[in-house]
Scaffold this motif. Structure first.
Motif, PDB file in Angstrom:
ATOM      1  N   SER A 134      19.476 -16.521 -25.124  1.00  0.00           N
ATOM      2  CA  SER A 134      20.781 -16.142 -25.655  1.00  0.00           C
ATOM      3  C   SER A 134      20.811 -14.691 -26.132  1.00  0.00           C
ATOM      4  O   SER A 134      21.713 -13.923 -25.763  1.00  0.00           O
ATOM      5  CB  SER A 134      21.187 -17.081 -26.790  1.00  0.00           C
ATOM      6  OG  SER A 134      20.198 -17.111 -27.809  1.00  0.00           O
ATOM      7  N   VAL A 147      24.740 -13.956 -32.320  1.00  0.00           N
ATOM      8  CA  VAL A 147      24.203 -14.740 -31.208  1.00  0.00           C
ATOM      9  C   VAL A 147      22.872 -15.381 -31.600  1.00  0.00           C
ATOM     10  O   VAL A 147      22.590 -16.537 -31.239  1.00  0.00           O
ATOM     11  CB  VAL A 147      24.040 -13.860 -29.955  1.00  0.00           C
ATOM     12  CG1 VAL A 147      23.367 -14.634 -28.833  1.00  0.00           C
ATOM     13  CG2 VAL A 147      25.401 -13.342 -29.485  1.00  0.00           C
ATOM     14  N   THR A 164      29.353 -16.427 -36.699  1.00  0.00           N
ATOM     15  CA  THR A 164      28.688 -17.552 -36.036  1.00  0.00           C
ATOM     16  C   THR A 164      29.487 -18.832 -36.186  1.00  0.00           C
ATOM     17  O   THR A 164      29.746 -19.558 -35.210  1.00  0.00           O
ATOM     18  CB  THR A 164      27.274 -17.757 -36.615  1.00  0.00           C
ATOM     19  OG1 THR A 164      26.493 -16.591 -36.382  1.00  0.00           O
ATOM     20  CG2 THR A 164      26.600 -18.966 -35.985  1.00  0.00           C
ATOM     21  N   ALA A 190      22.766 -11.527 -24.457  1.00  0.00           N
ATOM     22  CA  ALA A 190      23.739 -10.792 -25.269  1.00  0.00           C
ATOM     23  C   ALA A 190      23.394  -9.297 -25.318  1.00  0.00           C
ATOM     24  O   ALA A 190      24.288  -8.449 -25.256  1.00  0.00           O
ATOM     25  CB  ALA A 190      23.772 -11.366 -26.688  1.00  0.00           C
ATOM     26  N   THR A 213      26.370 -16.915 -22.123  1.00  0.00           N
ATOM     27  CA  THR A 213      26.361 -15.670 -22.894  1.00  0.00           C
ATOM     28  C   THR A 213      26.855 -14.493 -22.066  1.00  0.00           C
ATOM     29  O   THR A 213      27.592 -13.640 -22.562  1.00  0.00           O
ATOM     30  CB  THR A 213      24.943 -15.385 -23.424  1.00  0.00           C
ATOM     31  OG1 THR A 213      24.446 -16.528 -24.124  1.00  0.00           O
ATOM     32  CG2 THR A 213      24.951 -14.190 -24.379  1.00  0.00           C
TER      33      THR A 213
END
Length: 452
Positions: free
Chosen positions: A434, A376, A272, A438, A352
């Motif tokens: 998000s 994510v 991240t 993903a 994304t």
């Protein structure tokens, strides 16, 4: 270049979805409120109803216009950044900066025309429903007939087309001026510095929001509901200023939370931190609507709550003007918050989905699908927390000065649950957009995602 723009649109339709949605929703909103001008200028409209309609069109429509321009610029910026490699390749084969700029502006102009045309029937429906709300709350005479005419069409079509093309020119200005090597480096790192124009604009908006807050606490002190005239705008202006500082805020927050994230979340936290540092500008684009949603929603809802409690304390009966202002505030918060939410979903899904190849590369070197989703998810939590924090700061430009002007107390007697509800919506929308995008992206086999 126009033919090249049309071919680009034909073969890269998915890349323009986010921009199209921003233009479409923006045109719908602007034309719906602009139709209040046509309605107000109709035959036999009473003076009081005409004043309400003009206020709704000018105040709400004006702020809506600003939000639309902001949203279109954000999605265009994201789209152009995602095409940095393409721009560099075009330069390497002889395309001039002017030709690339005309191609992008041409693409944007075509999308704007289509989006504005398709938005007309939805704008008619939205405008008629808005008039029904005003009539049902006794702010407009029941005999007033809805009109969708030249003002709505001219403002809606003109603003969408002109605003979008200007946004495209501003967005492509930096990219087209870069050398080929710099373009390729920018495409590979995504860590370009924040421009001076953007920094100056951010500081001006922050100064403007602060100034409105000071005016509310001083000039408007003791003037009752009239203090909303300056207080309501303060958090919006201040939030826009903070949103423009997105890249700076992302870098500073990431630097502060890097070690705790890696210590608590392990591999997912490490990934991240590295991805946020690598994709600062893309993350900043997604941060903007969170700050706007949180700041505008918190500031407006608490301002209205303070005013309602002040009226209840004095035992005063809400006048028609105060009811008009309350409806206006609720319409403003509903419109701007909904648009900010859609802008957030739009941006996160586009950003994304574009990372499908990146996710494939990570999986090929041993990262599991679960680790990708956790990465994510942590990015989403980091974004939501950062946006909520700075959005709350922006809301103080409205809440504290208005509370002092209305009740002589800086700290309002309001429930924390309103803010908690706003934060819950922001976090939920961010994570759902998000992580959901993903999850769809990693369903593609890793090898296929990399070579696509």
């Amino acid at each position: 270049m126009l033919r090249l723009a049309l071919r680009s649109l034909r073969f890269r339709t998915g890349g323009f979805v986010a921009t199209f949605l921003s233009m479409f929703l923006g045109a719908t909103m602007v034309m719906a409120f602009a139709s209040m001008l046509d309605t107000a200028l109709g035959d036999g409209v009473p003076a009081a109803s005409q004043e309400t309609l003009l206020t709704m069109a000018n105040v709400v429509g004006g702020w809506g216009l600003l939000m639309v321009a902001f949203a279109v610029t954000s999605t265009l910026t994201l789209s152009v950044r995602q095409r940095s490699t393409e721009m560099a390749l075009l330069k390497s084969i002889g395309a001039t900066p002017a030709q690339i700029g005309r191609m992008i502006v041409g693409e944007t102009a075509v999308v704007a025309v289509v989006a504005a045309a398709l938005a007309i029937p939805f704008a008619v429906l939205g405008g008629s429903r808005l008039l029904e709300v005003l009539i049902s709350t006794d702010q407009v005479d029941p005999g007033v007939t809805y009109v969708f005419g030249p003002a709505a069409l001219g403002i809606g079509l003109g603003v969408t087309f002109v605003g979008s093309t200007i946004a495209a020119m501003l967005t492509t200005r930096r990219t087209t001026r870069m050398r080929v090597a710099d373009s390729l480096l920018d495409a590979s790192t995504g860590r370009a510095r924040m421009g001076k124009v953007r920094l100056i604009a951010a500081l001006l908006f922050l100064a403007g929001g602060t100034n409105l807050g000071v005016i509310t606490a001083t000039v408007m002190h003791g003037k009752g509901t009239d203090a909303m005239q300056t207080a309501g705008s303060a958090s919006i202006v201040f939030a826009i200023g903070l949103a423009l500082l997105g890249p700076f805020l992302v870098r500073r927050v990431t630097a502060a939370l890097a070690w705790p994230l890696q210590w608590v979340a392990g591999v997912g936290g490490y990934l991240t931190v590295q991805n946020v540092r690598q994709r600062t500008n893309e993350m900043a684009t997604a941060l903007m609507p969170i700050i706007l949603f949180t700041g505008i929603a918190t500031g407006t809802l608490y301002m209205q709550d303070i005013d309602n409690k002040a009226l209840a304390t004095t035992g005063a009966v809400q006048t028609s003007l105060q009811k008009n202002i309350e409806t206006l505030n609720l319409v403003v918060i509903g419109m701007l918050a909904l648009f900010a939410c859609i802008m957030l979903i739009n941006t996160l899904v586009a950003a994304t989905t574009y990372r499908r190849r990146e996710f494939g590369q990570q999986r090929l070197v041993g990262v599991t699908r679960g680790q990708v989703l956790r990465m994510v998810g942590l990015e989403g939590i980091l974004l939501a927390a950062t946006g909520a924090f700075f959005g709350a700061i922006a809301s103080l430009a409205t809440v504290l000065p208005f509370s002092f002007a209305r009740t002589d107390s800086i700290i309002p007697d309001s429930s924390i649950w309103v803010f908690a509800g706003i934060i819950t919506v922001a976090v939920s929308v961010t994570l759902a957009s998000s992580v959901g995008s993903a999850w769809r992206a990693i369903r593609t086999p890793a090898v296929e995602a990399v070579i696509a």
